[in-house]
Design a protein around this motif. Structure first.
Motif, PDB file in Angstrom:
ATOM      1  N   MET A  27       9.837  -0.185  15.675  1.00 22.88           N
ATOM      2  CA  MET A  27      10.258   0.531  14.312  1.00 22.88           C
ATOM      3  C   MET A  27      10.028   1.894  14.440  1.00 22.88           C
ATOM      4  O   MET A  27       9.389   2.556  15.353  1.00 22.88           O
ATOM      5  CB  MET A  27       9.150   0.098  13.323  1.00 22.88           C
ATOM      6  CG  MET A  27       9.131   0.229  11.996  1.00 22.88           C
ATOM      7  SD  MET A  27      10.650  -0.498  11.183  1.00 22.88           S
ATOM      8  CE  MET A  27       9.690  -1.738  10.108  1.00 22.88           C
ATOM      9  N   HIS A  61       4.542  -0.314  -0.143  1.00 22.25           N
ATOM     10  CA  HIS A  61       5.166  -0.977   0.987  1.00 22.25           C
ATOM     11  C   HIS A  61       4.100  -1.760   1.672  1.00 22.25           C
ATOM     12  O   HIS A  61       2.993  -1.598   1.762  1.00 22.25           O
ATOM     13  CB  HIS A  61       5.917  -0.306   2.041  1.00 22.25           C
ATOM     14  CG  HIS A  61       5.270   0.764   2.789  1.00 22.25           C
ATOM     15  ND1 HIS A  61       4.573   1.849   2.102  1.00 22.25           N
ATOM     16  CD2 HIS A  61       4.565   0.775   3.861  1.00 22.25           C
ATOM     17  CE1 HIS A  61       3.752   2.275   3.220  1.00 22.25           C
ATOM     18  NE2 HIS A  61       4.052   1.756   4.229  1.00 22.25           N
ATOM     19  N   GLY A  62       4.690  -2.924   2.590  1.00 23.51           N
ATOM     20  CA  GLY A  62       3.761  -3.690   3.490  1.00 23.51           C
ATOM     21  C   GLY A  62       4.794  -4.510   4.310  1.00 23.51           C
ATOM     22  O   GLY A  62       6.124  -4.218   4.193  1.00 23.51           O
ATOM     23  N   ARG A  71       8.545  -5.950  18.292  1.00 26.39           N
ATOM     24  CA  ARG A  71       9.220  -5.281  17.330  1.00 26.39           C
ATOM     25  C   ARG A  71       8.869  -4.050  17.045  1.00 26.39           C
ATOM     26  O   ARG A  71       8.029  -3.320  17.260  1.00 26.39           O
ATOM     27  CB  ARG A  71       8.595  -5.885  15.776  1.00 26.39           C
ATOM     28  CG  ARG A  71       9.078  -5.484  14.553  1.00 26.39           C
ATOM     29  CD  ARG A  71       8.196  -6.264  13.383  1.00 26.39           C
ATOM     30  NE  ARG A  71       8.661  -6.108  12.296  1.00 26.39           N
ATOM     31  CZ  ARG A  71       8.033  -4.809  11.484  1.00 26.39           C
ATOM     32  NH1 ARG A  71       7.333  -4.122  11.967  1.00 26.39           N
ATOM     33  NH2 ARG A  71       8.614  -4.485  10.110  1.00 26.39           N
ATOM     34  N   HIS A 130       0.954  -1.027  -0.033  1.00 27.85           N
ATOM     35  CA  HIS A 130      -0.066   0.039   0.043  1.00 27.85           C
ATOM     36  C   HIS A 130       0.796   1.442   0.104  1.00 27.85           C
ATOM     37  O   HIS A 130       2.157   1.386   0.336  1.00 27.85           O
ATOM     38  CB  HIS A 130      -0.906  -0.068   1.132  1.00 27.85           C
ATOM     39  CG  HIS A 130      -0.027   0.325   2.586  1.00 27.85           C
ATOM     40  ND1 HIS A 130       0.544  -0.906   3.208  1.00 27.85           N
ATOM     41  CD2 HIS A 130      -0.011   1.191   3.451  1.00 27.85           C
ATOM     42  CE1 HIS A 130       1.007  -0.638   4.404  1.00 27.85           C
ATOM     43  NE2 HIS A 130       1.104   0.635   4.521  1.00 27.85           N
ATOM     44  N   PHE A 175      11.774   4.156   7.174  1.00 29.29           N
ATOM     45  CA  PHE A 175      11.544   2.981   8.430  1.00 29.29           C
ATOM     46  C   PHE A 175      13.049   2.746   8.827  1.00 29.29           C
ATOM     47  O   PHE A 175      13.672   2.331   8.021  1.00 29.29           O
ATOM     48  CB  PHE A 175      11.004   1.886   7.671  1.00 29.29           C
ATOM     49  CG  PHE A 175       9.473   2.022   7.428  1.00 29.29           C
ATOM     50  CD1 PHE A 175       8.533   2.212   8.498  1.00 29.29           C
ATOM     51  CD2 PHE A 175       8.708   1.739   6.433  1.00 29.29           C
ATOM     52  CE1 PHE A 175       7.137   2.417   8.601  1.00 29.29           C
ATOM     53  CE2 PHE A 175       7.147   2.093   5.938  1.00 29.29           C
ATOM     54  CZ  PHE A 175       6.476   2.242   7.170  1.00 29.29           C
TER      55      PHE A 175
HETATM   56  O1  LIG Z   1       5.565  -2.388  10.184  1.00 24.48           O
HETATM   57  C1  LIG Z   1       6.152  -2.239   9.146  1.00 24.48           C
HETATM   58  O2  LIG Z   1       6.940  -2.701   8.668  1.00 24.48           O
HETATM   59  C2  LIG Z   1       5.599  -1.389   8.184  1.00 24.48           C
HETATM   60  C3  LIG Z   1       4.332  -0.516   8.624  1.00 24.48           C
HETATM   61  C4  LIG Z   1       3.520  -0.178   7.630  1.00 24.48           C
HETATM   62  O3  LIG Z   1       3.238  -0.513   6.514  1.00 24.48           O
HETATM   63  C5  LIG Z   1       3.174   1.331   7.722  1.00 24.48           C
HETATM   64  O4  LIG Z   1       3.251   1.807   8.751  1.00 24.48           O
HETATM   65  O5  LIG Z   1       2.331   1.797   6.824  1.00 24.48           O
END
Ligand SMILES: O=C(O)CCC(=O)C(=O)O
Ligand SMILES: C[N+](C)(C)CCCC[C@H](N)C(=O)O
Length: 498
Positions: A450, A439-440, A448, A290, A305
């Motif tokens: 991020m 991305h997804g 986890r 998305h 990220f």
């Molecule tokens: O958690 C992830 O690796 C990606 C999260 C994600 O797709 C987003 O935050 O839009």
């Protein structure tokens, strides 16, 4: 040096008259023939200007044919075109210029000439009275220019076209040749534009994903930053390796590009699967490919990220898909679906938090595929099926067609040959052009963490333009940087962006 001025040439009339007039001028060795009918414009709606050899796909059987012909969607190259990119004008072979009824004509070579309306030229004068050299803003009063203004004389000079205007203060304008070529609108002249060098990719990019090191990205001379942003411009993403696995270092890295774009998720985010924000990104659920913030009128430009840690569990691999590549396949295999996605508006929302309710303006949203209305090129992909709102504006005749179109689109996006999966590790940040690359992530368990941020698209484009100006100046900058009065306050007044 023969100068064609108002008394040297008849007003622009038929081609044969111009040919005669030009040959009468007898410019040795540079016969000019104005054959305007040979000037063709590019066909529209191209995916990207991509040499076939640069497409790094490895398509499954059912997509192989499509990819081959997707490559053929590129516009014809300069050599295939009837117009070649024009050479830089040299002082011993200046273009021929002439005054017509309401235009000035410039003969560039034996086949190509441009015409500029007198009023356009007068309005674009860049002398210090007409253009503020420091602020790069217009000073001339456009509305005081008589609409039938005609030059007194036009002269080809080494630096460019000199035009003398009828005014009490004998106003003189000088337009550099390369600048005139670049802005030629009658006809539009083919440009070899570095900005158009996109490389579409599929799964095979995993062999050698575009990467810079943290040192390069942070290095003060900005060369590494240029390499980094050029990667993003070409491929729609870039990895950065060797980033200290801390939010502080990651935030500094993002700030190398430009202002962080603060949103309802915060300025710089540092998130886990605690549902701290009402969005599935804050869970352990898998997320299909998305783009983010489809519910904004102006979706975020870049997304950074950086996986800081992942303990007591597994999963959570990252997925990247080149939306421009998927679109090129869609266009080839399902042209009707491509049209539907280019035209049907898709409403979207972010509504997981009681304190916020985001929808784009207009609320009907934007098509999945947006194009530059001038060039027809694909400029933006907006797609997040999870965040899509009610499709109540489709009209009954379009409902089934719409669902077929997004099914085909989903097929292109989820083909194993489109998907680039990467298991991020602490130390490797990924920067994604959110207007192009989707991305997804896969589902995961454990803890986890991020972090990352958004950068506005204009911030990123501005920084890239500044770095190009410095490290990859185009023909106009190369030929005008030395002209007296061209550079003021560190920027050339003939910069093509102005
Ligand atoms: O958690 C992830 O690796 C990606 C999260 C994600 O797709 C987003 O935050 O839009
Ligand atoms: C990146 N960050 C975790 C801050 C937010 C993620 C938002 C994802 C959302 N569904 C969207 O498409 O915008």
């Amino acid at each position: 040096m023969p100068a064609a001025s108002s008394f040297g040439l008849p007003p622009l009339l038929g081609v044969s008259q111009l040919i005669r007039a030009l040959s009468l001028l007898g410019r040795s060795g540079v016969p000019l023939v104005a054959v305007q009918s040979k000037v063709t414009r590019h066909h529209t709606r191209n995916i990207a200007r991509v040499p076939h050899s640069q497409i790094t796909n490895g398509l499954a059987a059912h997509l192989t044919r499509a990819a081959a012909s997707a490559a053929s969607l590129r516009p014809r190259s300069a050599t295939e075109d009837s117009i070649q990119p024009l050479p830089e004008v040299s002082p011993d072979a200046l273009p021929i210029v002439s005054i017509g009824d309401n235009k000035v004509a410039i003969g560039w070579d034996t086949r190509t000439w441009s015409r500029f309306h007198n009023i356009w030229l007068r309005d674009h004068c860049r002398c210090p009275k007409c253009f503020h050299a420091i602020t790069k803003q217009r000073l001339v009063n456009t509305f005081e220019i008589p609409h039938d203004i005609t030059p007194v004389t036009v002269q080809p000079k080494a630096e460019g076209l000199e035009v003398k205007w009828p005014s009490s203060d004998s106003h003189i304008s000088l337009y550099p040749w390369a600048w005139l070529q670049q802005h030629s609108y009658d006809p539009v002249i083919h440009k070899t534009d570095a900005e158009k060098d996109k490389v579409l990719w599929g799964k095979k990019i995993e062999k050698s994903p575009p990467t810079v090191t943290y040192e390069e990205a942070m290095s003060e001379d900005d060369r590494g930053l240029f390499k980094w942003l050029t990667n993003i411009d070409k491929f729609g993403f870039s990895l950065v390796q060797g980033v200290p696995p801390t939010p502080e270092a990651t935030e500094e890295l993002v700030e190398r590009i430009g202002f962080i774009r603060e949103t309802q998720y915060g300025r710089f985010w540092d998130f886990t699967s605690d549902l701290a924000k009402g969005d599935m990104a804050y869970t352990t659920i898998a997320l299909g490919a998305h783009t983010d913030t489809t519910y904004f009128t102006d979706p975020c430009g870049l997304q950074v990220f950086h996986l800081l840690s992942h303990t007591d569990g597994s999963g959570g691999a990252s997925l990247l898909v080149d939306g421009f590549y998927a679109a090129s396949i869609l266009k080839e295999l399902y042209p009707d679906a491509y049209d539907v996605l280019s035209n049907v508006r898709v409403p979207a929302h972010a509504a997981g938090e009681p304190s916020a309710l985001y929808r784009p303006s207009p609320p009907s949203g934007y098509p999945v595929l947006s194009h530059d209305p001038v060039s027809g090129e694909l400029t933006q992909v907006r797609w997040n099926n999870d965040d899509r709102s009610v499709m109540s504006h489709l009209g009954p005749q379009l409902v089934e067609e719409w669902y077929s179109a997004i099914r085909a689109w989903n097929e292109c996006l989820t083909s194993p040959d489109s998907e680039f999966w990467i298991q991020l590790q602490p130390g490797t940040a990924v920067v994604i052009d959110n207007h192009r690359v989707l991305h997804g992530r896969s589902a995961f368990d454990g803890k986890r963490r991020m972090c990352g941020a958004y950068v506005g698209v204009d911030e990123y484009r501005s920084k890239l333009a500044v770095l190009r100006e410095k490290f990859a100046p185009d023909a106009v900058l190369r030929t005008t940087n030395e002209l007296p009065m061209a550079v003021a306050n560190g920027r050339n007044i003939w910069n093509s962006a102005l």
